[in-house]
Design an enzyme around this catalytic site. Structure first.
Site, PDB file in Angstrom:
ATOM      1  N   VAL A 101       0.840  -1.227   0.074  1.00 55.90           N
ATOM      2  CA  VAL A 101       0.080  -0.137  -0.079  1.00 55.90           C
ATOM      3  C   VAL A 101       0.963   1.183   0.172  1.00 55.90           C
ATOM      4  CG1 VAL A 101      -1.844   1.266   1.064  1.00 55.90           C
ATOM      5  CG2 VAL A 101      -1.780  -1.224   1.140  1.00 55.90           C
TER       6      VAL A 101
ATOM      7  N   GLU B  29       4.773  -7.708   2.859  1.00 51.90           N
ATOM      8  CA  GLU B  29       5.014  -8.682   3.904  1.00 51.90           C
ATOM      9  C   GLU B  29       4.374  -8.036   5.418  1.00 51.90           C
ATOM     10  OE1 GLU B  29       8.445  -8.738   1.047  1.00 51.90           O
ATOM     11  OE2 GLU B  29       6.809  -7.429   1.651  1.00 51.90           O
TER      12      GLU B  29
END
Length: 146
Positions: free
Chosen positions: A53, A65
């Site tokens: 994002v 992650e």
């Protein structure tokens, strides 16, 4: 890969990779156009996806992650079996330094990381190979390592 790493069944690996690859479609990356999807497999058998994002102020963005691990931890998970990370490039991209440190908080040295390229091929590594001699919870006085 280091010995002692959990072995995934063919079905677990297929599902983990499919969910990591699918998670790329949910990435918010209007600036870099660099899609990253991730998926964690918990020891209880749940698959938790994440995607990068981005933010116009680049340092404020969050990697796939860390999104996956953050989502898992907030949902009450703290015991993980493996993670898959998928990108559109070849060869596959490795987790960044910040993600390596973040992941080491919740995993051990033999934790497996499957890195998928844009064609669905993967390479396999471990936390210890990505972040040897890492700083973690066990480095604080009176704390045990995972």
């Amino acid at each position: 890969m280091a010995s002692g790493a959990p072995v995934l069944s063919a079905e677990e690996l297929h599902t983990l990779s499919a969910k990591a690859i699918a998670a790329k479609a949910t990435a918010h990356c209007p600036y870099s156009q660099f899609r990253v999807g991730a998926c964690i497999l918990t020891r209880s058998g749940e698959y938790i996806p994440g995607a990068n994002v981005e933010n116009a102020a680049y340092p404020v963005g969050t990697c796939a992650e860390r999104v996956a691990f953050g989502t898992a931890v907030v949902a009450g998970h703290k015991d993980f079996k493996a993670i898959a990370v998928a990108t559109d490039i070849k060869p596959a991209a490795s987790p960044c330094g910040m993600c390596r440190q973040f992941m080491s908080e919740f995993t051990g040295p033999s934790f497996p990381i499957y890195m998928y390229d844009g064609e669905g091929n993967y390479s396999l590594t471990t936390m210890n190979e990505l972040l040897p001699r890492s700083f973690g919870p066990g480095d604080f006085p009176g704390k045990e390592t995972q």
